[in-house]
Design a protein around this motif. Structure first.
Motif, short mmCIF file in Angstrom:
data_model
loop_
_atom_site.label_atom_id
_atom_site.label_comp_id
_atom_site.label_asym_id
_atom_site.label_seq_id
_atom_site.Cartn_x
_atom_site.Cartn_y
_atom_site.Cartn_z
N SER A 126 10.13 -10.48 9.94
CA SER A 126 10.29 -9.35 8.64
C SER A 126 10.40 -10.23 7.99
CB SER A 126 11.29 -8.45 9.13
OG SER A 126 11.24 -7.53 8.12
N ILE A 127 9.52 -10.02 6.56
CA ILE A 127 9.82 -10.56 5.26
C ILE A 127 10.72 -9.59 4.49
CG2 ILE A 127 8.52 -10.87 3.08
CD1 ILE A 127 5.93 -10.85 4.76
N VAL A 128 11.78 -10.47 3.94
CA VAL A 128 12.72 -9.73 3.46
C VAL A 128 12.58 -9.11 1.86
CG1 VAL A 128 15.31 -9.72 2.80
CG2 VAL A 128 14.27 -11.12 4.86
N ASN A 129 12.88 -7.88 1.93
CA ASN A 129 12.66 -7.42 0.36
C ASN A 129 14.14 -7.32 -0.11
OD1 ASN A 129 12.03 -6.02 -1.98
ND2 ASN A 129 11.52 -4.17 -0.80
N ASP B 47 12.13 0.24 3.54
CA ASP B 47 11.56 -0.08 2.31
C ASP B 47 11.37 -1.44 2.64
OD1 ASP B 47 11.06 -0.47 -0.24
OD2 ASP B 47 13.18 -0.85 -1.03
N PHE B 48 10.03 -1.86 3.04
CA PHE B 48 9.60 -3.18 3.31
C PHE B 48 8.58 -3.65 2.46
CE2 PHE B 48 10.30 -0.76 7.28
CZ PHE B 48 11.39 -1.44 7.92
N ILE B 49 8.60 -4.93 2.40
CA ILE B 49 7.38 -5.74 1.90
C ILE B 49 6.81 -6.70 3.33
CG2 ILE B 49 8.03 -5.86 -0.43
CD1 ILE B 49 8.56 -8.71 0.29
N ALA B 50 5.49 -6.32 3.31
CA ALA B 50 4.78 -6.76 4.59
C ALA B 50 3.38 -7.36 4.24
CB ALA B 50 4.71 -5.73 5.50
N LYS B 51 3.10 -8.29 4.90
CA LYS B 51 2.05 -9.04 5.28
C LYS B 51 0.83 -8.92 6.28
CE LYS B 51 -0.19 -13.57 3.99
NZ LYS B 51 0.21 -15.03 3.59
N PHE C 299 5.83 -4.39 -5.18
CA PHE C 299 7.09 -3.72 -5.19
C PHE C 299 6.90 -2.03 -4.73
CE2 PHE C 299 7.86 -7.63 -7.12
CZ PHE C 299 8.73 -8.16 -6.24
N GLU C 300 5.94 -1.27 -5.26
CA GLU C 300 5.60 0.04 -4.98
C GLU C 300 4.98 0.55 -3.60
OE1 GLU C 300 6.48 2.13 -7.10
OE2 GLU C 300 7.15 0.95 -8.57
N TYR C 301 4.34 -0.44 -3.21
CA TYR C 301 3.76 -0.15 -1.91
C TYR C 301 3.76 -1.17 -0.71
CZ TYR C 301 0.79 2.87 -4.97
OH TYR C 301 0.37 3.58 -5.87
N GLY C 302 4.59 -2.19 -1.05
CA GLY C 302 5.23 -3.21 -0.20
C GLY C 302 4.19 -3.87 0.51
#
Length: 747
Positions: A269-272, A341-345, A396-399
């Motif tokens: 998991s990519i840390v926000n 509340d994630f950021i993902a690839k 940052f708005e859509y992760g």
């Protein structure tokens, strides 16, 4: 249209090369470029700044204050037990250890008594046992660490966990994407066995040494184990089952109850990150142990026990700071999951990045191709700023993590490529313009100018030249039959191109195009010794070329209206009249300081124009003056036309028609009659002309009428003209007849 299409396809080819090249580079991206992209994203975190956490997580910090008051780590287990008890009594929701108790307590009294063989009747406390009991009686989840590198000194035990992992769409290929461990560093069995559960707390930095993602699962002996953060969330959700969802590329996400966690293909998991160090609530461990804290700070919350002390070596590098407590990495991850509340690839983002590259390549290159450079650069800077803002907002708005480096590379490379192509195309265009200038004005003029730019080669001079004028017959009808001005220009270009090529081939200079007329000359500025013959040959070659040209025009659908018109009037699609004259004229560069041209002026030019205009009057295709005839050395078939004075001149000139080359039958093309019949006609005609000049009008009239009655005669106007003159002079005999006819009009 063809020119624009050619330009478009040229630039489109560059778009393909740039976009496909960058797409391939992206698909096989070197780690150094990937690392650079991550560093660019780190700056975006800094620009975004701090982001408030949910307030559900508090960090119990083994800080320097705690080490100073209680002593160096590890502490006695009874002290740690007091900390757990005080947290539990304050109503803590859950306690998670970012610490492993891998060894027995060295300060354990019962262990010391046994070591020193001390006998006593008192009940001696067992700190490890009491700590294990406290762990069992409090909401505590232990931590441990997997050994990810192969090592000769690894522990083979595995922790017991209550979680049940269900792997959806797992295959032999995608399961191997999950990180594999080779051993584990666990808590001592007494403590481990009394805990409800435990999770690993491995923080794995990337190639640049920065922690940006945390593994949520690790495979060990073909069994999946949860991270500390994942196990905390599973415990809060009160679910046994953990779903690991695979796609063709690896892990797609992990689901626990209402929590769905997007991951990369490796199950990370990519840390926000919420911000720099101490973004979360920190409470000193010594304050918990000594009950110097507000219970409201921990009530109902997740308390993570860890350290920020430099001496305990749990400091990491993150996008915000190079010195960052490792325990806070887990706090960030837990907060991401709790708030979703994630950021993902995701795996499909690679396709989106490639589309992004292609769109930017297309846009940048076409801007430079079709706009002025200053405007294009201004717009490209705007596109660059807008694109960075788009990536920032998407992150940052859509992760969603989009690649930053390759859009920047695309803009730079596409700009350089398009500008380079522009340079070469402009260079080639300049050469083409120069080539057109040479072909329309004169190859000799161009070469002389390039070879001697500072010479006086173009200074005005008197020089004998042969001047050429041509004109298209029935041009008014042709232009009226055209469906548009564009088609008319295309039609004239079809005619002008081969005619110009013939003149240039014969060392002539095309001076100018005057509507449907062409003006050319020979023997200036460079010397052309046989200029009169060159001009005559060029003229006859043009006349001979009309058959093939008309045949080609007849097959062209663009000119079907003109073909129909010519058929209705019984005339060729294109027919021309040409006049040649030889004489001394002024040749040189003439014009203004802003614009000039090399040209010729003088009486010979005016007479040449008159000779061309008289082609209609004499029904001739090719008129020359006696001045030109005197210079000719080639074998031609001549017809005397008239002795005249033209408008503006008092001295008479002879007008001659060159019928064709004086060649054998196979080369005779301009007229349909046989060579023998042509010779017979001209012999009779010239005999009649001699009689006419001698004022023997009745004898001449008889011959003119005889020839005029022929069906296969090669000139109709000239016979009618002489018949009318003879009849006039018979009725009104002239005095002192000299054979001169006065033309009072130009044609």
């Amino acid at each position: 249209m063809k020119k624009h299409l050619k330009k478009f396809f040229t630039y489109f080819l560059v778009i393909l090369v740039v976009s496909l090249g960058l797409s391939l580079l992206y698909s096989y991206i070197p780690k150094t470029l990937d690392s650079f992209d991550n560093r660019l994203r780190d700056y975006m975190f800094v620009v975004r700044g701090e982001k408030p956490d949910s307030g559900n997580i508090v960090i119990i910090d083994l800080d320097d204050k705690s080490l100073k008051e209680i002593g160096q780590w590890p502490w006695s287990r009874d002290v740690v037990s007091d900390m757990l008890v005080n947290l539990t009594n304050a109503g803590v929701g859950l306690i998670a250890f970012d610490i492993v108790f891998a060894e027995e307590d060295r300060s354990n009294p019962i262990k010391l008594i046994k070591k020193f063989n001390i006998h006593t009747n008192k009940e001696i406390p067992d700190y490890d046992y009491e700590f294990a009991a406290t762990v069992a009686q409090t909401p505590t989840i232990l931590g441990y660490q997997f050994q990810l590198a192969k090592d000769d000194f690894i522990t083979k035990e595995a922790p017991q966990i209550p979680a049940i992992f269900i792997e959806k769409n797992r295959t032999d290929q995608n399961k191997d994407m999950v990180i594999t461990a080779h051993g584990a560093i666990l808590n001592i069995p007494l403590v481990q066995d009394n805990a409800y559960s435990s999770g690993f707390f491995n923080n794995v930095p990337d190639e640049s040494g920065v922690v940006r993602s945390v593994p949520l699962i690790i495979r060990y002996d073909d069994q999946l184990y949860p991270s500390l953060a994942l196990e905390v969330i599973r415990t809060i959700a009160n679910k046994k089952k953990v779903y690991v969802n695979y796609d063709d590329n690896g892990v797609e996400s992990i689901s626990i109850g209402q929590y769905n966690i997007p991951t990369d293909r490796y199950g990370r998991s990519i840390v926000n990150f919420r911000g720099g160090a101490k973004s979360f609530k920190y409470i000193s461990a010594t304050d918990i142990i000594h009950n110097r804290f507000d219970p409201k700070d921990v009530e109902g919350k997740i308390a993570i026990v860890g350290t920020s002390a430099a001496g305990l070596l749990d400091l990491r590098s993150t996008p915000f700071e190079s010195i960052y407590p490792g325990v806070e990495v887990h706090a960030n991850l837990m907060d991401n999951i709790l708030t979703q509340d994630f950021i993902a690839k995701p795996s499909w983002v690679d396709g989106l990045n490639i589309i992004h590259i292609i769109i930017l390549s297309f846009l940048i290159i076409l801007l430079i191709a079709y706009l002025p450079l200053v405007i294009a650069i201004f717009l490209i800077v705007g596109i660059f700023a807008a694109d960075i803002y788009l990536i920032f907002t998407t992150l940052f708005e859509y992760g969603l993590i989009l690649n930053i480096l390759f859009p920047i590379l695309t803009i730079i490379i596409a700009t350089i490529s398009a500008m380079t192509l522009n340079y070469f195309l402009e260079t080639r265009q300049n050469k083409a313009i120069k080539g057109k200038f040479a072909s329309k004005v004169s190859k000799e003029v161009m070469e002389s100018l390039l070879a001697n730019p500072d010479s006086d080669s173009f200074a005005a001079m008197s020089k004998e030249i042969t001047v050429f004028f041509s004109d298209v017959r029935n041009f008014t009808n042709i232009s009226e039959a055209m469906p548009s001005a564009k088609i008319l220009i295309e039609f004239m270009n079809e005619y002008m191109d081969p005619m110009t090529d013939i003149i240039i081939k014969e060392h002539g200079t095309v001076d100018k195009f005057i509507g449907d007329a062409i003006m050319a000359y020979w023997n200036a500025p460079g010397d052309v010794p046989d200029h009169a013959d060159r001009a005559a040959v060029a003229t006859l070659e043009q006349l001979h070329a009309l058959d093939d040209l008309n045949a080609r025009l007849r097959e062209d659908p663009r000119f079907e209206n003109v073909v129909k018109m010519s058929d209705e009037h019984g005339v060729p699609i294109i027919d021309i009249g040409i006049g040649l004259n030889t004489g001394v004229a002024i040749a040189g560069e003439m014009g203004s300081s802003q614009r000039s041209d090399y040209t010729v002026i003088g009486d010979p030019i005016n007479l040449g124009a008159r000779l061309e205009s008289l082609c209609k009057y004499y029904n001739s295709k090719f008129n020359i003056s006696n001045f030109t005839k005197e210079k000719l050395t080639g074998n031609y078939i001549y017809r005397f036309l008239d002795l005249v004075t033209v408008k503006g001149k008092s001295e008479p000139i002879e007008i001659w028609q060159i019928v064709d080359y004086d060649r054998d039958e196979s080369h005779h093309k301009l007229y349909s009659v046989s060579r023998a019949r042509l010779d017979e006609e001209l012999e009779l005609y010239h005999h009649a002309i001699d009689l006419y000049k001698d004022a023997k009008f009745e004898e001449a009239l008889k011959i003119f009428k005889d020839i005029e009655s022929w069906k296969d005669k090669t000139n109709k106007n000239v016979y009618k003209m002489y018949i009318e003159r003879c009849e006039h002079y018979i009725d009104e005999p002239p005095k002192n007849f000299n054979g001169v006819f006065v033309h009072t009009t130009k044609g």
